[in-house]
Scaffold this motif. Sequence first.
Motif, PDB file in Angstrom:
ATOM      1  N   PHE A   1     -11.192  -3.248 -10.245  1.00 46.68           N
ATOM      2  CA  PHE A   1     -11.289  -4.468  -9.450  1.00 46.68           C
ATOM      3  C   PHE A   1     -10.718  -5.650 -10.230  1.00 46.68           C
ATOM      4  O   PHE A   1     -10.063  -6.514  -9.669  1.00 46.68           O
ATOM      5  CB  PHE A   1     -12.752  -4.761  -9.073  1.00 46.68           C
TER       6      PHE A   1
ATOM      7  N   TYR B   1      -6.920  -5.406 -10.156  1.00 44.09           N
ATOM      8  CA  TYR B   1      -6.342  -5.576  -8.825  1.00 44.09           C
ATOM      9  C   TYR B   1      -6.657  -6.947  -8.240  1.00 44.09           C
ATOM     10  O   TYR B   1      -5.760  -7.670  -7.817  1.00 44.09           O
ATOM     11  CB  TYR B   1      -6.842  -4.479  -7.882  1.00 44.09           C
ATOM     12  N   PHE B   2      -7.948  -7.293  -8.221  1.00 38.68           N
ATOM     13  CA  PHE B   2      -8.324  -8.518  -7.509  1.00 38.68           C
ATOM     14  C   PHE B   2      -8.168  -9.769  -8.357  1.00 38.68           C
ATOM     15  O   PHE B   2      -7.975 -10.853  -7.838  1.00 38.68           O
ATOM     16  CB  PHE B   2      -9.763  -8.421  -6.992  1.00 38.68           C
TER      17      PHE B   2
ATOM     18  N   GLU C   1      -1.028  -1.942  -6.064  1.00 36.32           N
ATOM     19  CA  GLU C   1      -2.141  -0.990  -6.064  1.00 36.32           C
ATOM     20  C   GLU C   1      -1.898   0.093  -7.121  1.00 36.32           C
ATOM     21  O   GLU C   1      -2.806   0.481  -7.858  1.00 36.32           O
ATOM     22  CB  GLU C   1      -2.295  -0.340  -4.688  1.00 36.32           C
TER      23      GLU C   1
ATOM     24  N   ALA D   1      -9.007   4.725  -3.502  1.00 34.53           N
ATOM     25  CA  ALA D   1      -9.427   4.309  -2.155  1.00 34.53           C
ATOM     26  C   ALA D   1     -10.020   2.905  -2.171  1.00 34.53           C
ATOM     27  O   ALA D   1      -9.937   2.193  -1.177  1.00 34.53           O
ATOM     28  CB  ALA D   1     -10.427   5.306  -1.599  1.00 34.53           C
ATOM     29  N   ALA D   2     -10.582   2.498  -3.308  1.00 36.21           N
ATOM     30  CA  ALA D   2     -11.226   1.179  -3.371  1.00 36.21           C
ATOM     31  C   ALA D   2     -10.209   0.043  -3.311  1.00 36.21           C
ATOM     32  O   ALA D   2     -10.548  -1.069  -2.937  1.00 36.21           O
ATOM     33  CB  ALA D   2     -12.061   1.062  -4.639  1.00 36.21           C
ATOM     34  N   ILE D   3      -8.965   0.327  -3.707  1.00 38.59           N
ATOM     35  CA  ILE D   3      -7.970  -0.757  -3.696  1.00 38.59           C
ATOM     36  C   ILE D   3      -6.777  -0.406  -2.820  1.00 38.59           C
ATOM     37  O   ILE D   3      -5.697  -0.949  -2.994  1.00 38.59           O
ATOM     38  CB  ILE D   3      -7.506  -1.119  -5.121  1.00 38.59           C
ATOM     39  N   ALA D   4      -6.958   0.511  -1.882  1.00 40.99           N
ATOM     40  CA  ALA D   4      -5.921   0.810  -0.893  1.00 40.99           C
ATOM     41  C   ALA D   4      -4.658   1.426  -1.479  1.00 40.99           C
ATOM     42  O   ALA D   4      -3.585   1.279  -0.909  1.00 40.99           O
ATOM     43  CB  ALA D   4      -5.553  -0.426  -0.075  1.00 40.99           C
TER      44      ALA D   4
ATOM     45  N   ALA E   1      -3.736  -0.410   3.994  1.00 43.24           N
ATOM     46  CA  ALA E   1      -4.996  -0.181   4.703  1.00 43.24           C
ATOM     47  C   ALA E   1      -6.165  -0.149   3.734  1.00 43.24           C
ATOM     48  O   ALA E   1      -6.219   0.697   2.848  1.00 43.24           O
ATOM     49  CB  ALA E   1      -4.919   1.121   5.482  1.00 43.24           C
ATOM     50  N   PHE E   2      -7.091  -1.075   3.906  1.00 43.22           N
ATOM     51  CA  PHE E   2      -8.278  -1.142   3.058  1.00 43.22           C
ATOM     52  C   PHE E   2      -9.477  -0.573   3.792  1.00 43.22           C
ATOM     53  O   PHE E   2      -9.502  -0.510   5.016  1.00 43.22           O
ATOM     54  CB  PHE E   2      -8.597  -2.589   2.682  1.00 43.22           C
TER      55      PHE E   2
END
Lengths: 391, 347
Positions: A135, A138-139, A258, A335-338, B184-185
């Motif tokens: 996170f 990424y974020f 990503e 999957a958590a960050i697409a 897609a999230f």
Amino acid sequence: MNLKFFSIDLKNKKRLIPQVLTLLSIVLAISYFAFNAQVNMNNRGIAFGFGFLTQEASFDIGFSLIDYDGSHSYARAFLVGLLNTLLVSVIGIFFATLIGVTVGIGRLSSNFLVAKFSEVYVEVFRNIPLLLQLFFWYFAALRALPLPEQAINFYDISYLTVKGWYVPKFIWTNFSIFIYSILAAIVAITFVSKHAKKQREEFGKHIPSFYIGIVLLFTFPALSFFIGGVTLDFEIPVLKQMSTTIFNFRGGVSIIPELMALAMALSMYTATFIAENVRAGILGIGKGQKEAAASIGLTNTQILKLVVLPQALRIIIPPTTNQYLNLTKNSSLAAAIAYPDIVLVFAGTALMQTGRAIEIVSITMGTYLLISLSISSFMNWYNQSVAIKEK
Amino acid sequence: MLKTFKNWILIGFASLILVACQQQGGGNSKKSKTLENTQKAGFVKCGVSQGLPGFSNADTAGNWSGIDVDVCRAVAAAVLGDADKVKYTPLSAKERFTALIAGEIDILSRNTTWTLSRDADIGLTFVGVNFYDGQGFMVRKNSGINSVNDFQSGISACTNTGTTTELNMRDFFNSKNISYEPIAFEKADEVVAAYDAGRCDTYTTDKSGLAAQRTKMSSPDDHKVLPETISKEPLGPVVRQGDAVWEDIVRWSLNVMIEAEEYGVNSSNASSLKDSENPQIKRLVGSEGELGSAFGLDNEWSLRIIEQVGNYGEIYEKHIASTGIMPDRGPNELWTKGGILYVAPAR
């Protein structure tokens, strides 16, 4: 009845009974769950089958190594996800090993700053949960990058933006010939190094096989350009205005944020464990070994290459295999960050669109099992090749 | 020898127990198992979104509200007598159907689009529509994009995984011959954050969702929803297949709220209308007929729904209109007033 025979038979039976019972209860338990699932699915009118794999997927995936769009099948979507998982795993393993070995050796450095920095790195990155690191990258880190119109520019050929890292695309002609030339170079190098070894061991002659190898590695592909008809062009990304304020780079290859975030998080996290393995491996070699090697006149490089490293590898490889497996499995955090890996694409979107939970989850589990087994059997093979050979 | 015999008896018993368990698991009774379990547990197990203002959203104290939440509240009022006896489980789009099929929840009321494949293929039953919606696009106001016709190839679009949105988006861009980058999230909040940060140029989902999420953004006034609607999205509550009585309870709890609006019955006047002249109103408030007995409920079930939750018009006003999400009811107006809300009569 022969009493002796009977007693032996009974003894064998006694040994057998617990085994048979255990096996039986396992089989019963599995068939119970399978039967239960079947009954419940029947009650709720859910069909079971793998026919859906050939149906049209009708959803698009943002990042794919192979040609894919929604008109392809679910099986193809699975393949896209699998390749994306493998891609991030390979990148992650490469960088984790690189950072891990550097930091591991760094921790043993006599340079105070290097040793302390390595120690702090290991302690910080291995003690923060991987998902949080993901996170963070990424974020926090990658989201702070500029929009395409203010991109960070690398010599006008590559651009870093919040939408991704745009790099030039290689456009090859006769790419297969280029690959053959590299294969030929590898074969030639193997031949030269074997010959050099033989010369050294039998006649004591020294052939600079390393330098010859480097020359070969460049000559063969270069030849393929001059006489093999191989050409290489670059497609450089260009900024395009799509509306008043929306800009985007077109052309070239986009490394999506990503992928970058996931690869960074995975490699920096796993590297800490590999670093500790490397440190343990080197420290595990007795001081006497190094002193003995020094006493027969070997140089420091030779000691490391001929005495320490071959023995250290035996200690390093088995736990490092575990780390490679962990990294591959941890890549499912994508999957958590697409990032469209197998979990997001197949066990996510495809599962939702088809509703075939049991089929899709078992395929996904089987796939991870297969990837993990392949990695561990490769590493076991490598481990055996460096293990002590009894002569 | 004796030991072996004993063991065989043990195995025999074990298999008998296993078979018995299966019988129980596979049993299908005519009564509503879900209703029985709900009454025994004392609460309705309701699956909602992870936070969509107007539909299902929790405040800081953890109280859920929204028109999707009110469907569950209506069922709780009908079967348990208290609209507050609901246990909410927030679910991602991806998890929702599995949670329902596995029995973790008994009603899925989570802005879920009714489609053929979902209804027929995966063991679910849609019981009705509580919001008629359609997919739209949100862009920045200063982007210079005023219509979907202004989109150009190379646009990046953020959305949720496991939704019909992903499929509609592809149909739409393909029909316009535009190449696009889908991102897609899993969570709506992540989609909004990505769009807000400029990771994607447009955000696409149901129009009500766009309007609701806009209120969450750092500066809502910088964004706008494009006028075009690219799909039909009838949103409604879902139950498991195989429990017809429970299905009816949920369906008619929703229908009663809509019909109550049609007949002007609302939360404040419902109990005073018991002696109304109109037999339909009397049926709605439970002073005529025996409608509840069909589900194994008492006769005041519908009165409790109207009193404790309200009629459809009231809940729309409270959650959707007054919050500024969609002040105009559009298709979600009664059929008598130009909308398409038309439900079977409760009689």
